[in-house]
Design a protein around this motif. Structure first.
Motif, PDB file in Angstrom:
ATOM      1  N   LEU A  62      -5.310 -13.259 -58.878  1.00 36.77           N
ATOM      2  CA  LEU A  62      -5.002 -14.330 -57.929  1.00 36.77           C
ATOM      3  C   LEU A  62      -3.810 -13.967 -57.061  1.00 36.77           C
ATOM      4  N   LEU A  63      -2.783 -13.373 -57.666  1.00 34.68           N
ATOM      5  CA  LEU A  63      -1.608 -12.965 -56.902  1.00 34.68           C
ATOM      6  C   LEU A  63      -1.971 -11.874 -55.889  1.00 34.68           C
ATOM      7  N   GLY A  64      -2.772 -10.887 -56.325  1.00 39.79           N
ATOM      8  CA  GLY A  64      -3.187  -9.816 -55.417  1.00 39.79           C
ATOM      9  C   GLY A  64      -4.015 -10.334 -54.262  1.00 39.79           C
ATOM     10  N   ALA A  65      -4.928 -11.281 -54.547  1.00 44.85           N
ATOM     11  CA  ALA A  65      -5.753 -11.867 -53.490  1.00 44.85           C
ATOM     12  C   ALA A  65      -4.901 -12.640 -52.492  1.00 44.85           C
ATOM     13  N   ALA A  66      -3.900 -13.375 -53.017  1.00 45.09           N
ATOM     14  CA  ALA A  66      -3.018 -14.142 -52.130  1.00 45.09           C
ATOM     15  C   ALA A  66      -2.210 -13.221 -51.219  1.00 45.09           C
ATOM     16  N   VAL A  67      -1.732 -12.121 -51.781  1.00 46.49           N
ATOM     17  CA  VAL A  67      -0.972 -11.155 -50.973  1.00 46.49           C
ATOM     18  C   VAL A  67      -1.856 -10.534 -49.898  1.00 46.49           C
ATOM     19  N   ALA A  68      -3.067 -10.122 -50.290  1.00 46.17           N
ATOM     20  CA  ALA A  68      -3.985  -9.509 -49.332  1.00 46.17           C
ATOM     21  C   ALA A  68      -4.348 -10.487 -48.220  1.00 46.17           C
ATOM     22  N   TRP A  69      -4.601 -11.736 -48.602  1.00 42.86           N
ATOM     23  CA  TRP A  69      -4.970 -12.749 -47.603  1.00 42.86           C
ATOM     24  C   TRP A  69      -3.816 -13.019 -46.642  1.00 42.86           C
ATOM     25  N   SER A  70      -2.597 -13.067 -47.178  1.00 41.39           N
ATOM     26  CA  SER A  70      -1.433 -13.395 -46.356  1.00 41.39           C
ATOM     27  C   SER A  70      -1.057 -12.269 -45.398  1.00 41.39           C
ATOM     28  N   PHE A  71      -1.155 -11.020 -45.867  1.00 45.97           N
ATOM     29  CA  PHE A  71      -0.635  -9.909 -45.080  1.00 45.97           C
ATOM     30  C   PHE A  71      -1.704  -9.130 -44.320  1.00 45.97           C
ATOM     31  N   PHE A  72      -2.961  -9.188 -44.758  1.00 46.83           N
ATOM     32  CA  PHE A  72      -3.970  -8.333 -44.140  1.00 46.83           C
ATOM     33  C   PHE A  72      -5.049  -9.076 -43.360  1.00 46.83           C
ATOM     34  N   ASP A  73      -5.449 -10.243 -43.813  1.00 44.67           N
ATOM     35  CA  ASP A  73      -6.536 -10.936 -43.127  1.00 44.67           C
ATOM     36  C   ASP A  73      -6.140 -11.248 -41.678  1.00 44.67           C
ATOM     37  N   GLY A  74      -6.931 -10.773 -40.725  1.00 39.57           N
ATOM     38  CA  GLY A  74      -6.653 -10.993 -39.310  1.00 39.57           C
ATOM     39  C   GLY A  74      -5.719  -9.968 -38.691  1.00 39.57           C
ATOM     40  N   LEU A  75      -5.196  -9.032 -39.503  1.00 43.56           N
ATOM     41  CA  LEU A  75      -4.293  -8.004 -38.972  1.00 43.56           C
ATOM     42  C   LEU A  75      -5.041  -7.093 -38.010  1.00 43.56           C
ATOM     43  N   SER A  76      -4.483  -6.886 -36.818  1.00 41.69           N
ATOM     44  CA  SER A  76      -5.121  -6.040 -35.812  1.00 41.69           C
ATOM     45  C   SER A  76      -4.628  -4.611 -35.941  1.00 41.69           C
ATOM     46  N   THR A  77      -5.559  -3.660 -35.852  1.00 44.60           N
ATOM     47  CA  THR A  77      -5.218  -2.249 -35.922  1.00 44.60           C
ATOM     48  C   THR A  77      -6.272  -1.454 -35.163  1.00 44.60           C
ATOM     49  N   SER A  78      -6.178  -0.156 -35.187  1.00 44.02           N
ATOM     50  CA  SER A  78      -7.187   0.678 -34.535  1.00 44.02           C
ATOM     51  C   SER A  78      -7.402   1.935 -35.356  1.00 44.02           C
ATOM     52  N   THR A  79      -8.585   2.507 -35.214  1.00 50.75           N
ATOM     53  CA  THR A  79      -8.902   3.756 -35.886  1.00 50.75           C
ATOM     54  C   THR A  79      -9.879   4.542 -35.029  1.00 50.75           C
ATOM     55  N   LEU A  80     -10.107   5.782 -35.404  1.00 49.32           N
ATOM     56  CA  LEU A  80     -10.985   6.643 -34.629  1.00 49.32           C
ATOM     57  C   LEU A  80     -12.435   6.250 -34.856  1.00 49.32           C
ATOM     58  N   GLY A  81     -13.156   5.974 -33.774  1.00 49.40           N
ATOM     59  CA  GLY A  81     -14.555   5.598 -33.860  1.00 49.40           C
ATOM     60  C   GLY A  81     -15.478   6.787 -33.694  1.00 49.40           C
ATOM     61  N   GLY A  82     -16.771   6.501 -33.624  1.00 48.05           N
ATOM     62  CA  GLY A  82     -17.765   7.555 -33.525  1.00 48.05           C
ATOM     63  C   GLY A  82     -17.692   8.359 -32.238  1.00 48.05           C
ATOM     64  N   GLY A  83     -17.101   7.779 -31.193  1.00 42.62           N
ATOM     65  CA  GLY A  83     -16.972   8.491 -29.917  1.00 42.62           C
ATOM     66  C   GLY A  83     -15.689   9.274 -29.806  1.00 42.62           C
TER      67      GLY A  83
END
Length: 392
Positions: free
Chosen positions: A322-343
């Motif tokens: 429960l603590l891990g899920a709460a941390v992940a939800w608070s800090f990561f859900d909706g976080l914007s980032t970028s990574t290398l795509g297929g192109g």
């Protein structure tokens, strides 16, 4: 039997404060494992949904035969002219709804790290823009054909430096003016720069060639007519795929790679958490050995001792999960980032957690608790009754 199990479980749980720091360490370790796993799962899920949410079933994407991405495809003006006569393509005022497009790589800089990255610049016409569903110019205006002007996707603007409205960027020997910001509902197109096709062809010395052709279909089923036309015309050597299927395929390799990295890391960390859980529960059994033996002496079964001890481990794992899920939800859900795509260019997306991913995190946490408590529980169940009468 059930009353005995509940009684021993309650005694085990009430004894947790006696090993407060050891219990907290186990909870925190499990929480970290779950949070890391959920972060990777949310990243993969967000990337996949961004690409799979892009494109339409009634738009066909046409690439050179054998090309897996737009970047390594090339089509001539003659190819496009032949495709304009194909069956299954919708028309507007008697003209085929078709868009030749150029996809080139330009340099950009990440705001968060200052890292140099590849960004996609797409040359296209107003017809091509219209095929991408609802496109909104949220700031400024659309580029004017014949000028070195760009519009920038909302997602790209948020992640990379130098593309603010009314600014100027330099690609090669040419300066480009940023005249607008567009939105496409969170699709992968928001990770691109757009400009007039002819201008991009001229500035990047591409002549009249394009790298892909988009065609608006009369219906999703009409893609089969277009495929038959392309296969039977000897002048063409092209592959035809629906735009939606193309982006779905592009998402698969990267999202799979994220999962391949995430699960082994979570499992490796989980082994550390498992060791902590084993240590905690073995310590608990050792501290309560005489109490457990006394319960056995007054008639409690070995099965109740087993499940009572196991419940302690499962309780710690539930709290950690429960603590891990709460941390992940608070800090990561909706976080914007970028990574290398297929192109081989950056794709901007947001981490997306959901119920199915949280279930996977819960399974991992309970698995750690189950294995971490199983062997100490067996030891508790096998404690000799004679220990109840021992001085030690």
């Amino acid at each position: 039997m059930m009353k005995q199990i509940l009684s021993v479980s309650w005694i085990s749980l009430r004894s947790l404060p006696q090993r407060l720091w050891l219990s907290l360490a186990t909870i925190l370790t499990i929480a970290v494992v779950v949070a890391v796993l959920l972060a990777f799962l949310a990243m993969s899920n967000g990337f996949r949904k961004t690409l799979e949410g892009t494109g339409s079933d009634d738009v066909a994407l046409i690439l050179r035969g054998g090309a897996s991405t737009e970047l390594n495809s090339v089509l001539s003006r003659e190819d496009q002219a032949v495709l304009e006569t194909a069956a299954g393509i919708a028309k507007n005022n008697g003209e085929p709804m078709i868009s030749g497009e150029l996809y080139v790589v330009v340099n950009g800089t990440k705001k968060t790290s200052g890292t140099k990255v590849n960004l996609p610049l797409r040359g296209l016409s107003e017809q091509g823009i219209a095929m991408r569903g609802p496109v909104t110019i949220s700031q400024g205006r659309l580029f004017v054909p014949g000028r070195n002007e760009l519009v920038v996707g909302r997602a790209l603007l948020g992640e990379f430096d130098g593309f603010d409205l009314n600014s100027t960027v330099r690609f090669g020997a040419t300066d480009w003016d940023i005249v607008g910001v567009f939105e496409t509902g969170g699709t992968v197109f928001e990770s691109e720069l757009w400009s007039d096709l002819a201008g991009v062809q001229n500035q990047f010395n591409r002549g009249s060639s394009v790298q892909s052709v988009r065609a608006k279909l009369t219906s999703p089923d009409a893609i089969e007519d277009l495929k038959d036309f392309a296969e039977n015309d000897p002048r063409l050597g092209v592959d035809v795929i629906s735009e939606k299927d193309y982006f779905k395929e592009q998402s698969q390799s990267t999202s799979d790679l994220i999962l391949v990295l995430g699960w082994p890391l979570a499992i490796a960390m989980g082994l550390g958490a498992l060791a902590g859980a084993l240590n905690t529960i073995y310590t608990s059994v050792a501290a309560r050995a005489r109490d457990i033996a006394t319960l056995r002496a007054i008639g409690f079964s070995s099965l109740s001792a087993f499940f009572g001890t196991l419940s302690e481990s499962l309780a710690l794992s539930v709290l950690g999960g429960l603590l891990g899920a709460a941390v992940a939800w608070s800090f990561f859900d909706g976080l914007s980032t970028s990574t290398l795509g297929g192109g081989f260019t950056q794709v901007v997306f947001s981490f997306q957690l959901g119920g199915a991913l949280l279930v996977q995190g819960a399974i991992l946490a309970l698995g750690i608790g189950l294995v971490g408590g199983f062997f100490p529980a067996i030891r508790a169940a096998r404690l000799p009754v004679a220990m109840a009468f021992s001085d030690r």
